[in-house]
Design a protein around this motif. Structure first.
Motif, short mmCIF file in Angstrom:
data_model
loop_
_atom_site.label_atom_id
_atom_site.label_comp_id
_atom_site.label_asym_id
_atom_site.label_seq_id
_atom_site.Cartn_x
_atom_site.Cartn_y
_atom_site.Cartn_z
N UNK A 2 19.55 -9.00 5.40
CA UNK A 2 19.40 -9.06 3.85
C UNK A 2 18.44 -7.72 3.75
N UNK A 3 19.08 -6.69 2.91
CA UNK A 3 18.04 -5.70 2.76
C UNK A 3 17.26 -5.97 1.49
N UNK A 4 16.04 -5.61 1.45
CA UNK A 4 15.16 -5.84 0.23
C UNK A 4 14.47 -4.37 0.12
N UNK A 5 14.54 -4.09 -1.15
CA UNK A 5 14.39 -2.71 -1.64
C UNK A 5 12.88 -3.11 -2.40
N UNK A 6 11.73 -2.68 -2.35
CA UNK A 6 10.47 -2.99 -2.66
C UNK A 6 10.00 -1.52 -3.29
N UNK A 7 9.24 -1.62 -4.42
CA UNK A 7 8.44 -0.69 -4.92
C UNK A 7 7.33 -1.47 -5.80
N UNK A 8 6.09 -0.75 -5.38
CA UNK A 8 4.81 -1.16 -6.11
C UNK A 8 4.61 -2.77 -5.81
N UNK A 9 4.72 -3.23 -4.50
CA UNK A 9 4.63 -4.68 -4.38
C UNK A 9 5.59 -5.56 -4.53
N UNK A 10 6.77 -5.10 -5.17
CA UNK A 10 7.59 -6.12 -5.60
C UNK A 10 9.03 -5.67 -5.35
N UNK A 61 0.85 -1.27 -0.05
CA UNK A 61 -0.02 -0.02 -0.08
C UNK A 61 0.63 1.30 -0.17
N UNK A 62 1.90 1.12 -0.04
CA UNK A 62 2.77 2.57 -0.04
C UNK A 62 3.25 2.85 -1.38
N UNK A 63 3.19 4.03 -1.72
CA UNK A 63 3.18 4.57 -3.05
C UNK A 63 4.75 4.90 -2.96
N UNK A 64 5.36 5.14 -2.05
CA UNK A 64 6.97 5.24 -1.89
C UNK A 64 7.68 3.93 -1.89
N UNK A 65 8.99 3.85 -2.30
CA UNK A 65 9.51 2.77 -1.91
C UNK A 65 9.77 2.45 -0.56
N UNK A 66 10.03 0.84 -0.39
CA UNK A 66 10.23 0.23 1.07
C UNK A 66 11.31 -0.28 1.00
N UNK A 67 12.15 0.09 2.04
CA UNK A 67 13.57 -0.75 2.45
C UNK A 67 13.31 -1.55 3.54
N UNK A 68 13.54 -2.62 3.49
CA UNK A 68 13.30 -3.70 4.74
C UNK A 68 14.81 -4.29 5.18
#
Length: 151
Positions: free
Chosen positions: A114-122, A55-62
């Motif tokens: 581990x870093x995961x960079x997500x955008x648009x659900x992927x 649901x975030x329209x901004x990128x998500x760094x996990x």
């Protein structure tokens, strides 16, 4: 009028619509009235992870980590510093892999941190191993630029 961005509140998990022309720095959640961005990563469980990613329209760094992992503990303050530099362009999350086995399995996490960079659900980028704050910020920004160039 432009389409508003959706931003998930880090405090209560509600989805907020933020006008693109409005600066996100001072934005507060419409439900709980807490600041949308605090300059700190948000600890999430599997449900909150899925909500933020979808649901975030901004990128998500996990940051996928575990409390028993020495390199994970060493990287924690670096990830905290990176949040101060990357927010509000990027939402930073911390996901304890011990408490989120389904997510770890779904994303084939074989080593932590581990870093995961997500955008648009992927997933758009991944990096395994501890990094310092400057490297986290540089890797995130470079990965976002590369992904924009390929879309």
């Amino acid at each position: 009028m432009s389409t508003p961005r959706q931003i998930v509140c880090g405090s209560c998990g509600r989805i907020n619509r933020l006008p693109v022309e409005r600066a996100p720095e001072g934005a507060r959640c419409g439900a709980c009235h807490q600041p949308m961005f605090t300059g700190h990563p948000i600890e999430v469980n599997e449900e909150a992870f899925s909500r933020h990613v979808a649901n975030n329209d901004i990128p998500v760094l996990v940051d996928v980590w575990a409390p028993w992992c020495g390199p994970c503990r060493a990287m924690a303050p670096m990830f905290e510093r990176a949040a101060q530099q990357l927010e509000p362009k990027v939402r930073l999350l911390k996901l304890n892999s011990d408490n989120a086995p389904a997510i770890s399995s779904r994303f084939n996490i074989s080593g932590i941190p581990t870093l995961l960079l997500m955008r648009g659900g992927r997933e758009i980028a991944r990096q395994a191993g501890a990094m310092d704050a400057r490297s986290i910020v540089a890797w995130t920004e470079a990965s976002l630029t590369r992904s924009r160039d390929h879309t």
